[in-house]
Design a protein around this motif. Sequence first.
Motif: not given
Length: 239
Positions: A64-69
């Motif tokens: 659901e959060i596409t920017d893992y970093k």
Amino acid sequence: MPSEISPGLVIQGFTPPLRLSDFRLVAFDMDSTLINIECVDEIADAVGKKEEVAAITEAAMRGEITDYKESLRRRVALLEGVTVADMEQVYTQRLQLNPGAEALVQACKAAGLKVLLVSGGFTFFTDRIRDRLGIDYTRSNMLEVRSGPNCGELTGRMVDQEWGDICDGAEKRKMFLETCARLGISPGQAIAMGDGANDLPMMGEAGLSVAYHAKPKVREQAMVQINAGGLDRLLEVLR
């Protein structure tokens, strides 16, 4: 169509059994795959922020959060002030190998496979698991620790390493492919095992992808789903 070959063990896209000896590499995620906890959540408990951090972790693992970093930077920032002693306590008192982890790693090594551990977690834990299980290669993130005043406390940041800044899904895939190249094998001769959305890039390259007690998005895309029992249930598929 997915087929449940025994309770809690589902396959799709192939007919078992395969031979373990047909593969040359097995790659594992760590948190909630090889081990029973999400280390970042348990570390956060030391500063009373477990609930806040765990909510971000869950969203990231579900995809659901596409920017893992960015999600990891947010979580690590909340760890400022945690001590190395706190992390040692997480390792000794909370972290356990998941059922079947040792048996599966030993079976893979006995069949001649090399073992890779790629984690969005931290070197503090991956180094210990590497040594405990005799793992050949690892890649994970390094937490920055203060020196001088308040030495031994986390700064809330991570340290860049020679390969890059953060081990996210793209970095897991890169390390997986680099390890295959190092061994002189094709990705089709490798197994990749994980539970979260950041494992999908490497699982998508592997000859056999395995979801262990995984998030729905991961189960849908994996060739093997272990939804009940231990990691060594994979040996019911691989002879």
